[in-house]
Design a protein around this motif. Sequence first.
Motif, PDB file in Angstrom:
ATOM      1  N   THR A 121       0.804  -1.070   0.093  1.00 47.97           N
ATOM      2  CA  THR A 121      -0.052  -0.005  -0.006  1.00 47.97           C
ATOM      3  C   THR A 121       1.050   1.241  -0.031  1.00 47.97           C
ATOM      4  O   THR A 121       0.609   2.216  -0.743  1.00 47.97           O
ATOM      5  CB  THR A 121      -0.848  -0.069   1.124  1.00 47.97           C
ATOM      6  N   LYS A 122       2.025   1.282   0.509  1.00 45.41           N
ATOM      7  CA  LYS A 122       3.128   2.363   0.710  1.00 45.41           C
ATOM      8  C   LYS A 122       3.386   2.814  -0.622  1.00 45.41           C
ATOM      9  O   LYS A 122       3.730   3.864  -0.942  1.00 45.41           O
ATOM     10  CB  LYS A 122       4.206   1.916   1.522  1.00 45.41           C
ATOM     11  N   LEU A 123       3.364   1.862  -1.765  1.00 49.12           N
ATOM     12  CA  LEU A 123       3.878   2.148  -2.926  1.00 49.12           C
ATOM     13  C   LEU A 123       2.739   3.143  -3.841  1.00 49.12           C
ATOM     14  O   LEU A 123       3.116   3.822  -4.591  1.00 49.12           O
ATOM     15  CB  LEU A 123       4.018   0.797  -3.905  1.00 49.12           C
ATOM     16  N   GLY A 124       1.615   3.164  -3.097  1.00 51.56           N
ATOM     17  CA  GLY A 124       0.551   4.067  -3.734  1.00 51.56           C
ATOM     18  C   GLY A 124      -0.112   3.760  -4.979  1.00 51.56           C
ATOM     19  O   GLY A 124       0.002   4.834  -5.811  1.00 51.56           O
ATOM     20  N   LEU A 125      -0.002   2.326  -5.311  1.00 53.83           N
ATOM     21  CA  LEU A 125      -0.491   2.191  -6.933  1.00 53.83           C
ATOM     22  C   LEU A 125      -1.984   1.751  -6.818  1.00 53.83           C
ATOM     23  O   LEU A 125      -2.325   0.878  -7.719  1.00 53.83           O
ATOM     24  CB  LEU A 125       0.636   1.249  -7.361  1.00 53.83           C
ATOM     25  N   THR A 126      -2.812   1.998  -5.892  1.00 54.88           N
ATOM     26  CA  THR A 126      -4.150   1.422  -5.828  1.00 54.88           C
ATOM     27  C   THR A 126      -5.075   1.806  -7.050  1.00 54.88           C
ATOM     28  O   THR A 126      -5.953   1.179  -7.400  1.00 54.88           O
ATOM     29  CB  THR A 126      -5.027   1.870  -4.552  1.00 54.88           C
ATOM     30  N   ASP A 127      -4.648   2.902  -7.644  1.00 55.45           N
ATOM     31  CA  ASP A 127      -5.673   3.308  -8.868  1.00 55.45           C
ATOM     32  C   ASP A 127      -4.610   3.010 -10.229  1.00 55.45           C
ATOM     33  O   ASP A 127      -5.251   3.726 -11.157  1.00 55.45           O
ATOM     34  CB  ASP A 127      -6.037   4.529  -8.848  1.00 55.45           C
ATOM     35  N   ARG A 128      -3.784   2.097 -10.008  1.00 58.35           N
ATOM     36  CA  ARG A 128      -2.672   2.002 -11.407  1.00 58.35           C
ATOM     37  C   ARG A 128      -2.764   0.582 -11.732  1.00 58.35           C
ATOM     38  O   ARG A 128      -2.995  -0.419 -10.683  1.00 58.35           O
ATOM     39  CB  ARG A 128      -1.361   2.123 -10.982  1.00 58.35           C
ATOM     40  N   LYS A 129      -2.803   0.125 -13.069  1.00 50.73           N
ATOM     41  CA  LYS A 129      -2.257  -1.129 -13.389  1.00 50.73           C
ATOM     42  C   LYS A 129      -0.843  -1.261 -13.502  1.00 50.73           C
ATOM     43  O   LYS A 129      -0.193  -0.480 -13.905  1.00 50.73           O
ATOM     44  CB  LYS A 129      -3.046  -1.400 -14.743  1.00 50.73           C
ATOM     45  N   VAL A 130      -0.515  -2.510 -13.385  1.00 55.75           N
ATOM     46  CA  VAL A 130       0.904  -2.929 -13.294  1.00 55.75           C
ATOM     47  C   VAL A 130       1.120  -4.270 -14.114  1.00 55.75           C
ATOM     48  O   VAL A 130       0.356  -4.943 -14.031  1.00 55.75           O
ATOM     49  CB  VAL A 130       1.425  -3.191 -11.717  1.00 55.75           C
ATOM     50  N   ILE A 131       2.419  -4.358 -14.251  1.00 53.40           N
ATOM     51  CA  ILE A 131       3.075  -5.484 -14.928  1.00 53.40           C
ATOM     52  C   ILE A 131       3.928  -6.064 -13.535  1.00 53.40           C
ATOM     53  O   ILE A 131       4.804  -5.164 -13.339  1.00 53.40           O
ATOM     54  CB  ILE A 131       3.761  -5.414 -16.253  1.00 53.40           C
ATOM     55  N   ALA A 132       3.600  -7.178 -13.113  1.00 52.92           N
ATOM     56  CA  ALA A 132       4.227  -7.465 -12.039  1.00 52.92           C
ATOM     57  C   ALA A 132       5.608  -8.739 -12.376  1.00 52.92           C
ATOM     58  O   ALA A 132       5.268  -9.473 -13.120  1.00 52.92           O
ATOM     59  CB  ALA A 132       3.487  -8.016 -10.865  1.00 52.92           C
ATOM     60  N   HIS A 133       6.588  -8.725 -11.642  1.00 52.47           N
ATOM     61  CA  HIS A 133       7.633  -9.780 -11.537  1.00 52.47           C
ATOM     62  C   HIS A 133       7.706 -10.138 -10.246  1.00 52.47           C
ATOM     63  O   HIS A 133       8.024  -9.207  -9.329  1.00 52.47           O
ATOM     64  CB  HIS A 133       8.749  -9.415 -12.556  1.00 52.47           C
ATOM     65  N   ALA A 134       8.002 -11.332  -9.854  1.00 53.07           N
ATOM     66  CA  ALA A 134       8.210 -11.668  -8.476  1.00 53.07           C
ATOM     67  C   ALA A 134       9.095 -12.879  -8.214  1.00 53.07           C
ATOM     68  O   ALA A 134       9.119 -14.002  -8.729  1.00 53.07           O
ATOM     69  CB  ALA A 134       6.977 -12.104  -7.883  1.00 53.07           C
ATOM     70  N   SER A 135      10.014 -12.911  -6.993  1.00 56.13           N
ATOM     71  CA  SER A 135      10.428 -14.000  -6.392  1.00 56.13           C
ATOM     72  C   SER A 135       9.907 -14.187  -5.061  1.00 56.13           C
ATOM     73  O   SER A 135      10.265 -13.301  -4.032  1.00 56.13           O
ATOM     74  CB  SER A 135      12.035 -13.968  -6.572  1.00 56.13           C
ATOM     75  N   LEU A 136       9.275 -15.127  -4.842  1.00 52.36           N
ATOM     76  CA  LEU A 136       8.587 -15.134  -3.470  1.00 52.36           C
ATOM     77  C   LEU A 136       9.776 -15.445  -2.544  1.00 52.36           C
ATOM     78  O   LEU A 136       9.622 -15.044  -1.232  1.00 52.36           O
ATOM     79  CB  LEU A 136       7.197 -15.941  -3.543  1.00 52.36           C
ATOM     80  N   LYS A 137      10.760 -16.283  -2.990  1.00 54.23           N
ATOM     81  CA  LYS A 137      11.631 -16.763  -2.075  1.00 54.23           C
ATOM     82  C   LYS A 137      12.500 -15.571  -1.382  1.00 54.23           C
ATOM     83  O   LYS A 137      12.882 -15.683  -0.136  1.00 54.23           O
ATOM     84  CB  LYS A 137      12.740 -17.495  -2.902  1.00 54.23           C
ATOM     85  N   ALA A 138      12.451 -14.614  -2.209  1.00 54.10           N
ATOM     86  CA  ALA A 138      13.151 -13.155  -1.660  1.00 54.10           C
ATOM     87  C   ALA A 138      12.533 -12.789  -0.253  1.00 54.10           C
ATOM     88  O   ALA A 138      13.198 -11.958   0.465  1.00 54.10           O
ATOM     89  CB  ALA A 138      13.319 -12.209  -2.646  1.00 54.10           C
ATOM     90  N   PHE A 139      11.385 -13.308  -0.101  1.00 55.72           N
ATOM     91  CA  PHE A 139      10.449 -12.652   0.907  1.00 55.72           C
ATOM     92  C   PHE A 139      10.707 -13.491   2.141  1.00 55.72           C
ATOM     93  O   PHE A 139      10.039 -12.991   3.308  1.00 55.72           O
ATOM     94  CB  PHE A 139       8.904 -12.520   0.793  1.00 55.72           C
TER      95      PHE A 139
END
Length: 260
Positions: free
Chosen positions: A12-30
């Motif tokens: 939520t801190k990223l402030g993107l609630t009204d934006r569309k995104v292309i996401a890439h993720a590594s869950l292991k990093a978390f």
Amino acid sequence: MLSYSDLKLGLTKLGLTDRKVIAHASLKAFGQIEGGAETMLRILLASVRGVIMPTFTYKTMVTPQVGPPNNGITYGRDQDLNKMAEPFHADMPVDPTMGILPEILRKHPLAKRSFHPIQSFAGINADETINLQTIYNPLAPIGALAEQDGWVLLLGVDHTVNTSIHYAEKLAGRRQFVRWGLTMDRVVECPGFPGDSSGFNEIVPEIEKFVRRVRIGEAVVQAVPLKPLIETVTAIIKEYPPALLCQREDCERCREIRTR
Ligand SMILES: [Zn+2]
């Protein structure tokens, strides 16, 4: 272990609630996430207006004996791999090298997936961008997202997986390649296949001024607005054509681009 609310607060801190995104993720990093990839997808969907992810399927790829010249490929090389290639179908799992999150997205009941045999995308609340992909313009969904002031979201990954930089490379006039994907009834020639991305972290200092960044657990999450990212990459390549290429001697695509 990260809880739903830890992750939600961070995104939520990223402030993107009204934006569309292309996401890439590594869950292991978390580190550990309570509820795993399903939790991450739920939070992502609650933190943005729509999301797409690459759901690429490299195991459809076949290499012919001969083909167009200067194509960053050794023809006739992967004949054993050709025998193991599988025809693309709508339910084909995402290549495991892309991580688990796009596979979870693809299987979501609200997700739409495109039909490109190698470079499909899946998305939720972003059908209009997914629908724009063609065999000739495989990265069109990224252009459409940029037009809508969309963002790139890098969840515990760096720019070496940032597919949107490939879109900018094409706009800058950088050479694209031809690859071949197996479908149920034939081998499909797929133009517009991008180069290699292993040199993409070179972009970091150039875009620092418009990157938003939060730390969630052990992972760094970065958000980059697509329009200025694409403008910056395009400008850099036009000014210095070998920009963002890797240094590996054996990288056929980077070498091919360099020789032009
Ligand atoms: Zn390379």
